[in-house]
Design a protein around this motif. Structure first.
Motif, short mmCIF file in Angstrom:
data_model
loop_
_atom_site.label_atom_id
_atom_site.label_comp_id
_atom_site.label_asym_id
_atom_site.label_seq_id
_atom_site.Cartn_x
_atom_site.Cartn_y
_atom_site.Cartn_z
N ASN A 1 -4.22 95.09 41.89
CA ASN A 1 -4.51 96.40 42.49
C ASN A 1 -5.35 97.29 41.57
N LEU A 2 -6.52 96.80 41.24
CA LEU A 2 -7.44 97.57 40.41
C LEU A 2 -8.15 98.61 41.29
N LYS A 3 -8.16 99.85 40.84
CA LYS A 3 -8.84 100.93 41.57
C LYS A 3 -9.68 101.74 40.60
N LEU A 4 -10.98 101.71 40.78
CA LEU A 4 -11.86 102.63 40.08
C LEU A 4 -11.97 103.88 40.94
N PHE B 1 -13.54 105.63 45.98
CA PHE B 1 -12.99 104.38 45.46
C PHE B 1 -14.11 103.34 45.42
N PRO B 2 -15.02 103.43 44.43
CA PRO B 2 -16.14 102.50 44.39
C PRO B 2 -15.72 101.05 44.15
N TRP B 3 -14.54 100.83 43.56
CA TRP B 3 -14.10 99.45 43.30
C TRP B 3 -12.62 99.33 43.60
N LEU B 4 -12.28 98.45 44.53
CA LEU B 4 -10.90 98.09 44.83
C LEU B 4 -10.80 96.57 44.74
N GLU B 5 -9.87 96.09 43.94
CA GLU B 5 -9.66 94.65 43.83
C GLU B 5 -8.17 94.35 43.87
N SER B 6 -7.74 93.75 44.99
CA SER B 6 -6.34 93.40 45.17
C SER B 6 -6.10 91.91 45.04
N PHE B 7 -7.17 91.12 44.85
CA PHE B 7 -7.12 89.68 44.68
C PHE B 7 -6.61 88.95 45.92
N GLU B 8 -6.68 89.62 47.06
CA GLU B 8 -6.28 88.97 48.31
C GLU B 8 -7.41 88.13 48.89
N ASN C 1 11.79 114.30 50.87
CA ASN C 1 10.56 113.74 51.45
C ASN C 1 9.30 114.36 50.84
N VAL C 2 9.24 114.36 49.53
CA VAL C 2 8.06 114.87 48.83
C VAL C 2 7.05 113.73 48.74
N VAL C 3 6.00 113.81 49.54
CA VAL C 3 5.01 112.74 49.65
C VAL C 3 3.62 113.32 49.44
N THR C 4 2.87 112.76 48.50
CA THR C 4 1.51 113.20 48.26
C THR C 4 0.52 112.18 48.82
N THR C 5 -0.74 112.58 48.88
CA THR C 5 -1.84 111.72 49.32
C THR C 5 -3.03 111.94 48.39
N TYR C 6 -4.02 111.05 48.47
CA TYR C 6 -5.24 111.28 47.72
C TYR C 6 -6.03 112.43 48.36
N THR D 1 -0.99 106.13 51.29
CA THR D 1 -2.42 105.83 51.20
C THR D 1 -2.98 105.40 52.54
N GLY D 2 -4.31 105.56 52.68
CA GLY D 2 -5.01 105.07 53.85
C GLY D 2 -5.51 103.65 53.63
N TYR D 3 -6.09 103.08 54.67
CA TYR D 3 -6.51 101.68 54.65
C TYR D 3 -7.48 101.39 53.52
N GLU D 4 -8.44 102.27 53.27
CA GLU D 4 -9.47 102.02 52.28
C GLU D 4 -9.14 102.65 50.92
N GLN D 5 -7.86 102.92 50.69
CA GLN D 5 -7.44 103.53 49.43
C GLN D 5 -6.54 102.61 48.61
N GLY D 6 -6.33 101.40 49.07
CA GLY D 6 -5.55 100.44 48.31
C GLY D 6 -4.06 100.69 48.36
N THR D 7 -3.36 100.08 47.43
CA THR D 7 -1.90 100.11 47.40
C THR D 7 -1.35 101.53 47.28
N ALA D 8 -0.15 101.72 47.80
CA ALA D 8 0.58 102.98 47.62
C ALA D 8 1.48 102.92 46.39
N SER D 9 1.40 101.83 45.65
CA SER D 9 2.14 101.73 44.39
C SER D 9 1.69 102.86 43.47
N HIS D 10 2.64 103.48 42.80
CA HIS D 10 2.30 104.61 41.92
C HIS D 10 3.30 104.69 40.79
#
Length: 319
Positions: A313-316, A162-169, A151-156, A69-78
């Motif tokens: 890690n809420l992502k709309l 991503f109108p809403w990102l909430e990581s609680f940080e 090394n199978v790696v995908t991206t968005y 993921t990029g900086y404005e795409q939130g966690t890479a957790s999947h």
């Protein structure tokens, strides 16, 4: 793992095999790849191998698919659970990872791998996740041999929003309890409770403590959002760990009336889990709906005196 409970109607979305948006929502029954291998072996056993080498498969082995993921795409957790495999643009099947995939082909071959998920965390409702890019490899297949795809790696996809990102940080949360709630939503930095993902610096998660058998929790996003036109997929991604069932849904305006619509019940999860909640339904069957807010709700389950609910890690997300 216990399947979650889908509360809204299931709305199939359109699929495009080679376009920018790929989304297959038909329910499928997954057989272990071993069964497919056995079937192929049975066929080849009934034939003379020298007479028909075309029945001898080549094999691909795919252990996992990762996300970057990029900086404005939130966690890479999947939670990418499946690989939908295309050979020269033709779908040959969907395979639960890790997978050994038999292919009745050889030589230079274009292999396309599309990451798949469990929609709403339900195992018999699997789909290509429309927001992830496919992974393409040009491979030289050899009959009766296994090629490991590493090394199978995908991206968005580039047109994902991503109108809403909430990581609680941050000190101020973009999610707050309502008047119905008898308990608070709080940030916790307790390492024993917080969600962590390798390579990421997250230090906080959101905690709800249902402190009695009559406790009620309800929280709503502070901001409202406009969902895209009907037929365009909208999802909420989230990490969660819960000792109690948790409802996820939306609140919106429809012809001037405020509607609160539960969509999914997340069942208990003793470990941190990831879910992709399909929020497409309300916009699909209520095209004039506006001012969407995301809500979470819970009431202490029968037989419990108290319970903890953790989310992160809420992502709309939509196109």
């Amino acid at each position: 793992e216990t399947d979650n409970i889908l509360m809204g109607a299931f709305i199939p979305a359109k699929g495009h095999a080679s376009g920018n948006r790929v989304f297959m929502t038909e329910k499928i029954t997954f057989l272990k790849h071993l069964l497919l291998v056995i079937a192929i072996v049975a066929i080849t056993a009934s034939c003379n191998k020298q007479d028909d080498d075309s029945l001898v498969p080549s094999y691909l082995f795919i252990e996992k698919i990762d996300l970057q993921t990029g900086y404005e795409q939130g966690t890479a957790s999947h939670k990418i659970t499946d690989a939908w495999i295309y050979v020269n643009e033709s779908l040959i099947g969907a395979f639960e990872l890790p997978a050994t995939v038999p292919i009745l082909d050889e030589g230079d071959t274009k292999i396309t791998i599309r990451p798949g998920i469990k929609l709403n965390g339900i195992s018999n409702t699997r789909a290509i996740y429309p927001f992830f890019n496919p992974v393409t490899r040009q491979l030289k297949l050899v009959r009766d041999s296994v090629i490991e795809v590493k090394n199978v790696v995908t991206t968005y996809r580039s047109n994902v929003k991503f109108p809403w990102l909430e990581s609680f940080e941050a000190g101020v949360m973009s999610l707050d309890t309502t008047r119905k709630s008898s308990v608070k939503l709080q940030r916790t930095g307790d390492p024993e409770l917080c969600f962590t993902y390798p390579g990421e610096a997250g230090e906080f998660s959101a905690l709800v403590r249902l402190n009695s058998d009559t406790a009620i929790f309800e929280a709503v996003s502070k901001e409202s959002y406009d969902f895209p036109a009907a037929g365009s997929e909208v999802f909420l991604e989230m990490n969660y760990k819960t000792e109690n069932s948790l409802v996820v849904g939306v609140i919106y305006l429809a012809t001037g009336i405020r509607v609160q619509r539960p969509l999914l019940i997340l069942n208990k999860s003793n470990e941190w889990n990831k879910v992709y909640v399909n929020l497409t339904v309300p916009k699909y069957d209520t095209p004039n709906a506006t001012d969407f807010r995301i809500f979470f709700g819970a009431q202490t389950d029968a037989g419990l005196q108290k319970a903890d609910i953790l989310i992160d890690n809420l992502k709309l997300i939509h196109f």
